[in-house]
Design a protein around this motif. Structure first.
Motif, PDB file in Angstrom:
ATOM      1  N   ILE A 165       0.840  -1.191   0.000  1.00  0.00           N
ATOM      2  CA  ILE A 165       0.000   0.000   0.000  1.00  0.00           C
ATOM      3  C   ILE A 165       0.880   1.249   0.000  1.00  0.00           C
ATOM      4  CG2 ILE A 165      -1.817   1.258   1.209  1.00  0.00           C
ATOM      5  CD1 ILE A 165      -2.653  -1.467   0.043  1.00  0.00           C
ATOM      6  N   SER A 166       0.777   2.034  -1.066  1.00  0.00           N
ATOM      7  CA  SER A 166       1.537   3.278  -1.174  1.00  0.00           C
ATOM      8  C   SER A 166       0.750   4.437  -0.568  1.00  0.00           C
ATOM      9  CB  SER A 166       1.821   3.586  -2.644  1.00  0.00           C
ATOM     10  OG  SER A 166       2.617   2.585  -3.238  1.00  0.00           O
ATOM     11  N   PHE A 167       1.419   5.552  -0.336  1.00  0.00           N
ATOM     12  CA  PHE A 167       0.738   6.762   0.111  1.00  0.00           C
ATOM     13  C   PHE A 167      -0.342   7.120  -0.900  1.00  0.00           C
ATOM     14  CE2 PHE A 167       4.698   7.240   2.486  1.00  0.00           C
ATOM     15  CZ  PHE A 167       4.239   7.712   3.706  1.00  0.00           C
ATOM     16  N   GLY A 168      -1.542   7.371  -0.403  1.00  0.00           N
ATOM     17  CA  GLY A 168      -2.632   7.746  -1.281  1.00  0.00           C
ATOM     18  C   GLY A 168      -3.375   6.566  -1.894  1.00  0.00           C
ATOM     19  N   GLN A 169      -2.929   5.350  -1.607  1.00  0.00           N
ATOM     20  CA  GLN A 169      -3.596   4.163  -2.144  1.00  0.00           C
ATOM     21  C   GLN A 169      -4.571   3.614  -1.107  1.00  0.00           C
ATOM     22  OE1 GLN A 169      -0.834   1.145  -3.426  1.00  0.00           O
ATOM     23  NE2 GLN A 169      -2.421  -0.178  -4.292  1.00  0.00           N
ATOM     24  N   ALA A 170      -5.707   3.140  -1.554  1.00  0.00           N
ATOM     25  CA  ALA A 170      -6.723   2.628  -0.634  1.00  0.00           C
ATOM     26  C   ALA A 170      -6.234   1.388   0.101  1.00  0.00           C
ATOM     27  CB  ALA A 170      -8.000   2.300  -1.406  1.00  0.00           C
ATOM     28  N   MET A 171      -6.607   1.274   1.362  1.00  0.00           N
ATOM     29  CA  MET A 171      -6.286   0.089   2.152  1.00  0.00           C
ATOM     30  C   MET A 171      -7.077  -1.107   1.619  1.00  0.00           C
ATOM     31  SD  MET A 171      -4.128   0.563   4.715  1.00  0.00           S
ATOM     32  CE  MET A 171      -4.565  -0.609   6.014  1.00  0.00           C
ATOM     33  N   PRO A 172      -6.543  -2.322   1.757  1.00  0.00           N
ATOM     34  CA  PRO A 172      -7.287  -3.505   1.320  1.00  0.00           C
ATOM     35  C   PRO A 172      -8.506  -3.730   2.213  1.00  0.00           C
ATOM     36  CG  PRO A 172      -5.303  -4.150   2.511  1.00  0.00           C
ATOM     37  CD  PRO A 172      -5.240  -2.673   2.339  1.00  0.00           C
ATOM     38  N   VAL A 173      -9.675  -3.705   1.621  1.00  0.00           N
ATOM     39  CA  VAL A 173     -10.922  -3.757   2.390  1.00  0.00           C
ATOM     40  C   VAL A 173     -11.061  -5.071   3.147  1.00  0.00           C
ATOM     41  CG1 VAL A 173     -13.440  -3.736   2.235  1.00  0.00           C
ATOM     42  CG2 VAL A 173     -12.088  -2.155   0.838  1.00  0.00           C
ATOM     43  N   GLU A 174     -10.856  -6.183   2.464  1.00  0.00           N
ATOM     44  CA  GLU A 174     -11.061  -7.496   3.082  1.00  0.00           C
ATOM     45  C   GLU A 174     -10.135  -7.706   4.272  1.00  0.00           C
ATOM     46  OE1 GLU A 174     -10.624 -12.245   1.970  1.00  0.00           O
ATOM     47  OE2 GLU A 174     -10.862 -10.792   0.348  1.00  0.00           O
ATOM     48  N   GLU A 175      -8.850  -7.388   4.096  1.00  0.00           N
ATOM     49  CA  GLU A 175      -7.869  -7.581   5.180  1.00  0.00           C
ATOM     50  C   GLU A 175      -8.167  -6.668   6.372  1.00  0.00           C
ATOM     51  OE1 GLU A 175      -7.155  -7.446   2.042  1.00  0.00           O
ATOM     52  OE2 GLU A 175      -5.771  -9.078   1.518  1.00  0.00           O
ATOM     53  N   THR A 176      -8.539  -5.428   6.080  1.00  0.00           N
ATOM     54  CA  THR A 176      -8.833  -4.479   7.156  1.00  0.00           C
ATOM     55  C   THR A 176     -10.057  -4.905   7.954  1.00  0.00           C
ATOM     56  OG1 THR A 176      -7.877  -2.686   5.823  1.00  0.00           O
ATOM     57  CG2 THR A 176      -9.258  -2.053   7.689  1.00  0.00           C
ATOM     58  N   GLN A 177     -11.100  -5.348   7.265  1.00  0.00           N
ATOM     59  CA  GLN A 177     -12.316  -5.788   7.947  1.00  0.00           C
ATOM     60  C   GLN A 177     -12.055  -7.050   8.767  1.00  0.00           C
ATOM     61  OE1 GLN A 177     -15.222  -6.130   4.774  1.00  0.00           O
ATOM     62  NE2 GLN A 177     -15.816  -3.971   4.934  1.00  0.00           N
ATOM     63  N   ARG A 178     -11.289  -7.977   8.193  1.00  0.00           N
ATOM     64  CA  ARG A 178     -10.968  -9.218   8.912  1.00  0.00           C
ATOM     65  C   ARG A 178     -10.151  -8.918  10.166  1.00  0.00           C
ATOM     66  NH1 ARG A 178      -6.757 -13.305   6.970  1.00  0.00           N
ATOM     67  NH2 ARG A 178      -6.897 -14.993   8.471  1.00  0.00           N
TER      68      ARG A 178
END
Length: 252
Positions: A165-178
């Motif tokens: 994940i670079s600056f300004g790039q969206a976080m991974p939704v699935e990993e963050t929710q898990r």
């Protein structure tokens, strides 16, 4: 320190849902510089933001030059005592989940299976096409660079980029929710080597604490959770985890 490590060992031994959260501080002991401190990666380089990477070939080339420089420390790094201690918790069947901000792949290299690891910021040992999402190994990308392609391009004409994940790039939704879900289910939550300043990763201990988990912070510098955690240990991660693991093994 002895009393604190004994308390943590006892909590670990009795836990049903142990979650460990790691940051750069566990990997600096493997020779990998962190990002924000003096002499760290962003002290040496100006970060390339995601929109710059996607819109400018010059920025993509600069990004890959930085990544090649990082490889000097990454390729020489090996799991240290901290990584190995956490891997031992997995071997003992105690570790439920390991959430990491690190992109170096050292937790998996230490023996923790990838299905038990949540990489919130990705993994730099693999490379992804930004268009078709195809994955290739870091070694294949480096071979393309060595062959003269300063910013590797996929066969679909998409841009290859390390799967981080670079600056300004969206976080991974699935990993963050898990990660949020499993943090909220934890009964013991241990933070190792993170200043807990980067969101949304830094919210994980809050989810755990709000759900009643026993919160442990092992970090050399201050964190926003120092006053609300149950145990605070300001020591090097490898030394502390090795000592705690020795006590876990000897608790009957």
């Amino acid at each position: 320190m002895d009393t604190k490590s004994q308390i943590v060992a006892q909590k670990i031994k009795g836990s049903k849902h142990l979650v460990v959260f790691t940051g750069a501080g566990i990997s600096t002991e493997s020779g990998i510089p962190d990002y924000r401190s003096q002499g760290g990666i962003w002290d040496k380089f100006k970060p390339v933001y995601f929109d710059e990477f996607m819109s400018s070939e010059e920025s993509r080339i600069r990004y890959w030059e930085q990544r090649l420089d990082m490889e000097k420390s990454l390729s020489a790094s090996k799991p240290n005592a901290g990584h190995k201690s956490l891997a031992k918790l997995h071997e003992l069947g105690i570790l439920k989940t390991l959430i990491t901000q690190n992109i170096d792949g050292l937790h998996e290299a230490s023996g923790i299976p990838k299905e038990k690891i949540i990489e919130l910021h990705g993994n730099t040992r693999r490379v992804r096409c930004m268009s078709c999402k195809k994955l290739i190994s870091w070694e294949k990308a480096q071979a393309m660079i060595d062959a003269g392609d300063k910013a590797p391009v996929c066969s679909c004409s998409g841009y290859f980029k390390p799967d981080t994940i670079s600056f300004g790039q969206a976080m991974p939704v699935e990993e963050t929710q898990r990660a949020a879900t499993l943090s909220s289910k934890s009964d013991v939550f241990i933070v190792v080597g993170s200043t807990l300043l980067v969101q949304p990763a830094a919210l994980m201990p809050e989810y755990a604490k709000n759900a009643g988990a026993f919160l442990v912070i092992i970090n050399l510098s201050e964190t926003p959770y120092d006053k609300v955690c149950d145990v605070l240990i300001r020591e090097k991660a490898g030394d502390v985890l090795k000592k705690i693991m020795g006590q876990v093994i000897h608790i009957s």
